[in-house]
Motif scaffolding. Structure first.
Motif, short mmCIF file in Angstrom:
data_model
loop_
_atom_site.label_atom_id
_atom_site.label_comp_id
_atom_site.label_asym_id
_atom_site.label_seq_id
_atom_site.Cartn_x
_atom_site.Cartn_y
_atom_site.Cartn_z
N PHE A 164 0.88 -1.18 0.00
CA PHE A 164 0.00 0.00 0.00
C PHE A 164 0.91 1.22 0.00
CE2 PHE A 164 -1.65 -3.36 2.82
CZ PHE A 164 -2.61 -3.86 1.97
N ALA A 165 0.92 1.93 -1.10
CA ALA A 165 1.83 3.07 -1.22
C ALA A 165 1.21 4.17 -2.05
CB ALA A 165 3.14 2.61 -1.87
N SER A 166 1.40 5.41 -1.62
CA SER A 166 0.88 6.56 -2.36
C SER A 166 1.96 7.60 -2.53
CB SER A 166 -0.30 7.20 -1.61
OG SER A 166 -1.38 6.29 -1.51
N LEU A 167 1.99 8.19 -3.70
CA LEU A 167 2.92 9.28 -3.96
C LEU A 167 2.17 10.60 -4.05
CD1 LEU A 167 5.76 10.39 -4.75
CD2 LEU A 167 5.12 10.02 -7.13
N LEU A 168 2.58 11.54 -3.20
CA LEU A 168 2.11 12.92 -3.34
C LEU A 168 3.04 13.56 -4.35
CD1 LEU A 168 0.66 15.59 -2.48
CD2 LEU A 168 2.31 15.74 -0.60
N LEU A 169 2.45 14.00 -5.48
CA LEU A 169 3.27 14.53 -6.56
C LEU A 169 3.86 15.88 -6.18
CD1 LEU A 169 0.83 13.34 -9.23
CD2 LEU A 169 3.25 12.84 -9.34
N GLY A 170 5.02 16.16 -6.74
CA GLY A 170 5.73 17.36 -6.37
C GLY A 170 5.34 18.60 -7.16
N ALA A 171 4.75 18.40 -8.34
CA ALA A 171 4.42 19.54 -9.19
C ALA A 171 2.93 19.52 -9.52
CB ALA A 171 5.24 19.49 -10.48
#
Lengths: 266, 152
Positions: free
Chosen positions: A64-71
Motif C-alpha cells: 500500500f503506497a501513495s505518492l504525493l506529486l511534487g508539481a
C-alpha cells in the motif's frame, strides 16, 4: 516501526505501521503544508479505498503506497497520470520477476492483470483543499495497492496475487522498483508533453484490443462494443456500431469473450 | 439555424420535456441529424430551475420547466468544467450531495467531483454564493467548459 527517509530519487519516504489509507494520509499531509514528492507506505490499511467509495481489501503483506506529486498537474491532464502509473507498476513487476512479464497485461485505465486477473489497483485523487479557482494547483496523489501474498475473492472482476501465481515477491521489493519506475515514467510523461509515448507503451501492453468488452458506467448504463483504443487524453474508445464510436472517461471494463461478464447467458 | 431545423428542435424539445415530466427522469439526451439535445431538470429543487435557462424565443414555451444546459453557458454565475470527464454530485453513491439548490457555498468548497480515468478531481466553488441550479446529474459525462452549476 514508522520512519522517514530520503529516497534515492530525491523524494521523501514515510513508512507507517498502519494508517487508514495511504492516499488519505498523503492528502492530509499535503493539506497540512507538506510538499511532494512524498511517498507514504503502510504495512496495513484500516480503510483502504477504491473508486467511488469502494473498499480496497488491505491484508498485511500486500503493498500500500501513495505518492504525493511534487508539481501541479492541470485538470485536463490529470487523467493521463493513470497510464503513467499503470506503466510504472507494470515495469516494476517485470523488474521484480522477468518470468512474469509475458503474463502481464493492462486493463483500462490502470489495472495490471496476471493472466487476465487483477493483481493491483491504482487510484488517483486530488485534494479538496482548493488550489486555484478550478483546483488546478491542488495536491494530487497516486495510490497503489498490489496483491503480493493475498487477494480478495468474490470481486466483480477476478483477482489474484503474486504468490498465488507462483512469484514470492515481497511488498518492499515491489515498492523499491515502483519508486524508480514511477519516477522515470513521470519524467518521460513531462506533464503531458510525453503522453504520446506513454499512450503507445500502454496500448502495446493492453489486453483485449479488438475484442468485445462490456463497460458499466457510473450512471448505471452499460456499453457493449469492441475495444478500439484510447484517445489522446486517455479516454476509452469503444466501437458500438459500424459507424459509431463511444468515448468513455469512467467505468468498469469487463472482457466478454473471457467470461468476465457475470450475468452472461449460457 | 434554418427554419426547418428550428421547428424540428421545438417538436423534439416539447416531446422530451413532456417525457421528462411523465417519467420523472432527471435528464434525457438525444442525438439526431448531428444535433445533440439534452433536456434536464433538477430533482432536488422544489421547483424546476426555470430562471437559469434563457430559453430563446424560437423555442417558445416548449422547454419551460425543463431548462436546456446549453443556455447556462452564458449565465454569469455558471461554473464551467475545467476538464472532460464524468461528474459526480456526491462523494460516493448513496452519500448526501456536496451541494443542493439553495445551498450557501464558500469559495473553494468542493461542489462536484469529476473523474477521468480513475483520477478524482474535486471542483471548488470559484466564489461564495448561493447554488441556484445544478446542471448535471450524477455520473453524467461532461465536456470541457460545460456549465456544471450556477452560483449566484
Amino acid at each position: 516501526m514508522a520512519g522517514a527517509a530520503t529516497g534515492s530519487m530525491g523524494g521523501r519516504i514515510v513508512r507507517l505501521e498502519e494508517t487508514d489509507s495511504t492516499n488519505a494520509e498523503a492528502l492530509r499531509r499535503a493539506e497540512a503544508g507538506e510538499s511532494g514528492p512524498l511517498w507514504i507506505v503502510a504495512a496495513r490499511q484500516s480503510s483502504g479505498r477504491g473508486r467511488r467509495g469502494r473498499a480496497w481489501v488491505s491484508q498485511p503483506g500486500n503493498l500500500f503506497a501513495s505518492l504525493l506529486l511534487g508539481a501541479p498537474v492541470p485538470p485536463q491532464l490529470a487523467g493521463q497520470l493513470s497510464f503513467v502509473a499503470a506503466l510504472a507498476l507494470h515495469q516494476a513487476l517485470c523488474a521484480c520477476a522477468p518470468d512474469l512479464a509475458s503474463r502481464l497485461t493492462l486493463k483500462w485505465p490502470n489495472d495490471v492483470l496476471v493472466d487476465g486477473r487483477k493483481v493491483s489497483g491504482i487510484l488517483l485523487e486530488r485534494s479538496q483543499t482548493a488550489g486555484g479557482s478550478q483546483g488546478e494547483n491542488a495536491a494530487l496523489v497516486a495510490g497503489f495497492g498490489v496483491n503480493c501474498i493475498s487477494h480478495p475473492v468474490d470481486t466483480p472482476f477476478p483477482a489474484t496475487d503474486l504468490a498465488h501465481e507462483g512469484f514470492a515477491i515481497d511488498a518492499g521489493a515491489v515498492f523499491e522498483q515502483l519508486l524508480s519506475c514511477f519516477q522515470r515514467e513521470l519524467a518521460a510523461w513531462d506533464t503531458g508533453a510525453g503522453f504520446g509515448a506513454i499512450r503507445d507503451a500502454w496500448l502495446a501492453r493492453a489486453g483485449g484490443i479488438g475484442e468485445e468488452i462490456r463497460v458499466t458506467l457510473p450512471n448505471g448504463e452499460e456499453v457493449r462494443g469492441i475495444f478500439d483504443s484510447i484517445d489522446n487524453d486517455g479516454n476509452l474508445i469503444v466501437h458500438v456500431g459500424e459507424w459509431t464510436r463511444k468515448r468513455i472517461s469512467a467505468g468498469d471494463v469487463f472482457f466478454v469473450a473471457r467470461g468476465d461478464v457475470p450475468e452472461r447467458g449460457e | 439555424m434554418t427554419k426547418t431545423s428550428r421547428s424540428i428542435d421545438q417538436d423534439l424539445i416539447r416531446e422530451l420535456a413532456a417525457l421528462l415530466t411523465e417519467t420523472e427522469l432527471s435528464e434525457i439526451e438525444v442525438e439526431q441529424d448531428g444535433l445533440r439535445i439534452r433536456v434536464a431538470r433538477t430533482l432536488t429543487a422544489a421547483a424546476p430551475a426555470v430562471a437559469v435557462a434563457q430559453v430563446p424565443a424560437s423555442a417558445g414555451t416548449a422547454a419551460a420547466g425543463a431548462p436546456a444546459g446549453a443556455d447556462a453557458n452564458h449565465h454569469p454565475g455558471a461554473v464551467p468544467s475545467p476538464m472532460v470527464g464524468t461528474a459526480y454530485v456526491a462523494p460516493e453513491p448513496g452519500a448526501p450531495p456536496f451541494v443542493a439548490v439553495g445551498s450557501q457555498v464558500k469559495a473553494g468548497q468542493t461542489v462536484i467531483i469529476i473523474e477521468a480515468m480513475k483520477t478524482m478531481n474535486p471542483i471548488p466553488a470559484p466564489r461564495a454564493g448561493t447554488v441556484t441550479a445544478i446542471l448535471i446529474s450524477d455520473g453524467q459525462p461532461v465536456e470541457y467548459g460545460e456549465p456544471l452549476l450556477i452560483i449566484e
